[in-house]
Write an enzyme that holds these catalytic residues in place. Sequence first.
Site, PDB file in Angstrom:
ATOM      1  N   GLU A   1      48.673  48.944  42.114  1.00 42.36           N
ATOM      2  CA  GLU A   1      47.614  49.021  42.888  1.00 42.36           C
ATOM      3  C   GLU A   1      47.476  47.731  44.161  1.00 42.36           C
ATOM      4  O   GLU A   1      47.716  46.248  42.796  1.00 42.36           O
ATOM      5  CB  GLU A   1      45.897  48.721  41.747  1.00 42.36           C
TER       6      GLU A   1
ATOM      7  N   ASP B   1      33.875  42.954  43.692  1.00 43.30           N
ATOM      8  CA  ASP B   1      34.940  42.274  42.884  1.00 43.30           C
ATOM      9  C   ASP B   1      34.133  40.469  42.658  1.00 43.30           C
ATOM     10  O   ASP B   1      33.534  39.468  42.961  1.00 43.30           O
ATOM     11  CB  ASP B   1      36.239  41.593  44.100  1.00 43.30           C
TER      12      ASP B   1
END
Lengths: 269, 407
Positions: A49, A60
């Site tokens: 990824e 995040d």
Amino acid sequence: MNRIDTLFSRLKSRGEKALMPFLTAGDPNLETTAALVAEVLRRGAHLVEIGVPYSDPIADGPVISASYTRALDRGCKLTDILNMIKKLRDDGLTAPLVTMVSYAIVHRRGVDRYLDEALAAGVDGLIVPDLPVEEAARLIERVQARDLRLIQLVTPTTPRDRAVRIARSTTGFLYYVSVAGITGERRELPSDLVENVAWLRGQTDLPIGIGFGISSPEHVHLLAPAADGLIVGSAIVRRIADGQDKPREALVREVGDFVSELAAALRPD
Amino acid sequence: MTAAVAERPLTSYPDELGRFGCFGGRFVPETLIDALNQMTAAYAEAKADPAFQSELEHHWKHYVGRPSPLFRAGRLSALVGGAEIHLKREDLNHTGAHKINNAIGQVMLAVRMGKTRIIAETGAGQHGVATATACALFGLECTIYMGEEDIRRQKLNVFNMRTMGATVVPVNAGSRTLRDATNEAMRDWMGSSRTTHYTIGSVVGPHPFPMIVRDFQSVIGREARRQAIEQIGRLPDAVVACVGGGSNAAGIFHPFVEDDAVELIGAEAGGRGPTLGEHASSLTQGSPGVLHGSLSYVLQDDEGQTSAVHSLSAGLDYPGVGPEHSFWKETGRVRYEAITDAEALEAYYSLARREGILPALESSHAVAQGMKEAARLGKGRALVVCLSGRGDKDAYEIARLRGEPLV
């Protein structure tokens, strides 16, 4: 056939699981990212990824956010990231590559243009972590018109009927978010995680990957039987953050060593 | 981007997906969707519940001090020599700004949903103070995220929030201002939504926030409309408000959007000038993009990365704007203009000296735009300027800029 589909059908026939590390593109620079992609695959990862840095990533935690900030501060651009991927493909890299990209970036580029450029570079799929299924209809349609996969997320806060709806419009694999919260390493994972994934398994034929919070070979060992693949992000990105000043070879080797440990933990006892 | 065309009456937006034309929606992680759905349902119930509405009105009247006056600023109007300027005095509310209208509404909604903890972002600190105040009033735990640069600029508000029992968390990421504080509040909520309500302070964020905040702030416009009819004898010719995220503007504009004869004008932060990074004029200088959960005008670079912004005023120092404002811009219903730091400061002094009112720096942008509009409209016309907050909080920063620091 799409490389993601090929990977999961090959692993399934062998009874194996996928290790899917996450790397922030351009941290500390794109040359190192390219070397890291090749190294983690050499060390037992199956799919990578690639995180496209974004200025305001609300899903995040501090580790990945900081890596995005570092990459952007050094001038990392989308075109350069796609060129890096193209070069990896030209050099013979055959493993599936997925971009993790905010819809802010896809929208700015234009959905069709983003998908065309990603496909031309050799990207196999995308994860758009801030695009819930209600907003994804247009993207799903455009992705399906191309040899690309749209990996969507199901979380512990997703009601079950909604999880089924998400699975129906997902391709490649279904990403099960292990914890209600942001990305980042966690000592403990939720006790009902395995049970929730088992339920999901009964609802879809898609491969299921588990991510968020997976930070150690112990976690990988514990969760491998429950899933088709595991995603490790912050634990890797933190090692890259800590190794910013090391020579590239040393940093790449260190991350490679960690991925070897994770890959070893993937195998059943 | 095709121009948005209103297919229905402007007051009927957003649709069930939270869309104002092509703007709005929900661009947030899946983790938050269930909480947003719960909030949408709880708000629809509360809105239809006379007991909720009467409790809210009770607090607005007896705690906030509503209705806020509509004041004819005679000496300021004379200075301009044009239309009569009327000030909607949100600065006289408890806690000194319009933010309390929404904070009380949302904290009541949180109590109704059984949440025990409140989080919020704040720029100038006015929304943080309003939220800390509402949490003290209702007995809820309160955490406020605030950029370090804003903490420096707005010490008094930080002190007051802490005095009322709130935890103020400094945010040192990025530009250390409102945008970064919003990111941190959303990250907190990603992991806490089961017990925690995120009291967003402006008409930004994913659906239903832009709608809920606008509805709670619309009390400003409903009162102003009624007061104008009573005091001026008719609707005003224009209504002016400052726009950062755009909550006071949405609140005062919304009850007027179907009054075609009333011009609506939003004043954005023009900062030091039109170069990207020197201002916070999302609507006049930005382009459609995704930020903090909705599609709206954003100051961004060619790659979709959010740009740095600047405004003298911490409350306008934000690279995005509420999606309904983008819709009003595209439909042509509201005109948006930029007011520079210098123009805002000049208006601040004008109002102080001509009327004995110290406006917040945010509101000074509206005053500056209002003075321009009054000159343009000319004598015999009347306009309403939303004086969204008072200037006490800005005294330290203004004194520092003057080279006479207070502390």
